[in-house]
Design an enzyme around this catalytic site. Structure first.
Site, PDB file in Angstrom:
ATOM      1  N   CYS A  90       7.489  72.130 -51.939  1.00  0.00           N
ATOM      2  CA  CYS A  90       8.277  72.111 -50.709  1.00  0.00           C
ATOM      3  C   CYS A  90       7.332  72.243 -49.514  1.00  0.00           C
ATOM      4  CB  CYS A  90       9.260  73.278 -50.730  1.00  0.00           C
ATOM      5  SG  CYS A  90      10.284  73.380 -49.263  1.00  0.00           S
ATOM      6  N   LEU A  91       7.568  71.445 -48.482  1.00  0.00           N
ATOM      7  CA  LEU A  91       6.701  71.490 -47.296  1.00  0.00           C
ATOM      8  C   LEU A  91       6.765  72.849 -46.597  1.00  0.00           C
ATOM      9  CD1 LEU A  91       7.304  67.960 -45.709  1.00  0.00           C
ATOM     10  CD2 LEU A  91       5.279  68.735 -46.960  1.00  0.00           C
ATOM     11  N   GLU A 133      16.722  68.605 -51.048  1.00  0.00           N
ATOM     12  CA  GLU A 133      17.019  68.634 -49.604  1.00  0.00           C
ATOM     13  C   GLU A 133      18.430  69.169 -49.348  1.00  0.00           C
ATOM     14  OE1 GLU A 133      14.500  68.424 -47.835  1.00  0.00           O
ATOM     15  OE2 GLU A 133      13.210  67.424 -49.299  1.00  0.00           O
TER      16      GLU A 133
HETATM   17 NI    NI Z   1      11.783  71.689 -49.431  1.00  0.00          NI
END
Ligand code: NI
Length: 162
Positions: A90-91, A133
């Site tokens: 995850c960013l 998301e």
């Molecule tokens: Ni994420």
């Protein structure tokens, strides 16, 4: 405009995001910014809370010539089938990755970037990306979907990062 990606520990990542009532210029700008920010970070998906906006919007691009990039507003997973376990990151939690169990195929419904209703079936990477998301819009992170022991190890690793 590239926006700052919020990191694990930021309370906005735990918010239950609000539905979009009207697809207006503000939402269109948000989608453009999410796309720019996602590409800059070399991600395959980015949800609005990750840039500090608690609104039910995300963008995706799994870099597949057969699957065009897109945006989903007020997405709902209306059907699912099968189970797969694959590694996810995850960013908002850079540097961490873990095997996460997801539905294999899903049927998703929502509005596209123009505010038009869409419904489609997704499998493989796109299916996983949309589930990841969509979780963000409910304040859920992939860490919440691993065993408590693994979560503890991952959080410790995150806290020790440079
Ligand atoms: Ni994420």
């Amino acid at each position: 405009m590239i926006r700052e990606i919020r990191l694990y520990g930021d309370p906005v990542l735990r918010e239950e995001c609000a539905r979009v009532e009207q697809v207006d210029d503000e939402i269109r700008r948000l989608i453009e910014d999410l796309q720019e920010t996602m590409y800059e970070a070399d991600g395959i998906g980015l949800a609005a809370p990750q840039v500090g906006v608690a609104t039910r919007v995300f963008v995706y691009d799994i870099r597949d010539d057969d699957i065009p990039p897109g945006a989903l507003i007020n997405p709902e997973i209306v059907d699912s089938e099968g189970v797969v376990k694959t590694e996810e990151g995850c960013l908002s939690i850079p540097g961490l990755a873990e095997i996460v169990e997801r539905h294999e195929t899903i049927m998703v419904r929502g509005l596209d970037a123009d505010g038009e209703p869409v419904e489609f079936r997704a499998e493989g990477l796109l299916s996983r990306c949309i589930q990841h998301e969509s979780d963000h819009l409910d304040g859920v992170l992939f860490l919440d979907r691993v065993s408590p022991l693994k979560r503890k190890m991952l959080v410790r690793k995150w806290q020790k990062r440079d």
